[in-house]
Enzyme design. Structure first.
Site, mmCIF file in Angstrom:
data_model
loop_
_atom_site.group_PDB
_atom_site.id
_atom_site.type_symbol
_atom_site.label_atom_id
_atom_site.label_comp_id
_atom_site.label_asym_id
_atom_site.label_seq_id
_atom_site.Cartn_x
_atom_site.Cartn_y
_atom_site.Cartn_z
ATOM 1 N N HIS A 46 23.985 -28.036 -36.257
ATOM 2 C CA HIS A 46 24.538 -29.065 -36.495
ATOM 3 C C HIS A 46 26.042 -28.959 -37.064
ATOM 4 O O HIS A 46 26.140 -27.847 -37.857
ATOM 5 C CB HIS A 46 24.236 -30.339 -37.050
ATOM 6 C CG HIS A 46 22.993 -30.692 -36.215
ATOM 7 N ND1 HIS A 46 22.106 -31.933 -36.787
ATOM 8 C CD2 HIS A 46 22.648 -30.510 -35.123
ATOM 9 C CE1 HIS A 46 20.929 -32.118 -35.503
ATOM 10 N NE2 HIS A 46 21.403 -31.384 -34.550
ATOM 11 N N GLU A 48 27.422 -30.521 -39.368
ATOM 12 C CA GLU A 48 27.356 -30.328 -41.143
ATOM 13 C C GLU A 48 26.799 -28.954 -41.498
ATOM 14 O O GLU A 48 27.292 -28.387 -42.278
ATOM 15 C CB GLU A 48 26.391 -31.466 -41.357
ATOM 16 C CG GLU A 48 26.912 -32.885 -40.871
ATOM 17 C CD GLU A 48 26.446 -33.321 -39.649
ATOM 18 O OE1 GLU A 48 26.073 -32.509 -38.651
ATOM 19 O OE2 GLU A 48 25.777 -34.537 -39.388
ATOM 20 N N CYS A 76 22.122 -36.502 -39.462
ATOM 21 C CA CYS A 76 20.628 -36.732 -38.901
ATOM 22 C C CYS A 76 20.077 -36.444 -40.250
ATOM 23 O O CYS A 76 20.539 -36.146 -41.419
ATOM 24 C CB CYS A 76 20.362 -35.916 -38.045
ATOM 25 S SG CYS A 76 20.293 -34.253 -38.373
ATOM 26 N N CYS A 79 20.467 -32.808 -41.708
ATOM 27 C CA CYS A 79 21.567 -32.697 -42.273
ATOM 28 C C CYS A 79 21.792 -33.276 -43.767
ATOM 29 O O CYS A 79 22.308 -32.871 -44.504
ATOM 30 C CB CYS A 79 22.732 -32.980 -41.460
ATOM 31 S SG CYS A 79 22.830 -31.837 -40.130
#
Ligand SMILES: [Zn+2]
Length: 173
Positions: A46, A48, A76, A79
């Site tokens: 992701h 992040e 999410c 993260c």
């Protein structure tokens, strides 16, 4: 957030869901990252996570106190966990994510004082623009898959027609 949006655009150009993140300390941009789980064959890739990894490498420290993470979509749970481990001071996100958001939309990981003592969260910054990039991406993806299905149907109809026309010896019942 503008830089995070630019990182999201990099993801979109690579065919990934357009989410981008930028990690800053004061006025200094330490790192950015874009979402790339498909290309990276990596469910953890992701935006992040990419920004956190790059920033930790750049600073030579697995903890990033005093840093702020800007991301175009609500983080999410994965993260959020990494953000806590890195002791990020503040997260600023754009669009809310009603499906996997862990900053209040589905769960609020940062609201639990037993889990988190370090990170403040601000959401909804440039939310319309950040959300629009995602809506446009998914609308385009639906359009492409609709057209692919239509093309496949037309081709199969054409093949059936041709097979019928080219089989004069086929015994008729
Ligand atoms: Zn995530």
């Amino acid at each position: 957030m503008r830089l995070a949006q630019a990182a999201a655009e990099t993801a979109r150009a690579a065919g990934e869901v357009p989410v981008g993140a930028v990690l800053v300390r004061g006025d200094e941009v330490i790192a950015s990252g874009f979402n790339h789980p498909i290309g990276g064959h990596d469910p953890s890739a992701h935006a992040e996570m990419a920004a956190l990894r790059a920033a930790a490498q750049a600073l030579g420290n697995y903890r990033l106190p005093g840093c702020e993470l800007y991301v175009t979509l609500e983080p999410c749970l994965m993260c959020a966990g990494a953000i806590m481990h890195a002791r990020i001071a503040r997260v600023v996100f754009g669009a809310h994510d009603p499906k996997t958001g862990a900053c209040g939309s589905v769960v609020d990981a940062f609201a639990n004082p037993q889990l988190n003592h370090h990170t403040s969260v601000s959401g909804g910054v440039l939310a319309d623009e950040c959300g629009e990039a995602l809506r446009t991406f998914f609308a385009e993806r639906r359009r492409v898959s609709r057209e692919a299905r239509r093309a496949a149907r037309l081709q199969s109809e054409e093949e059936q027609t041709r097979a019928g026309a080219c089989s004069p010896d086929e015994p008729s019942a």
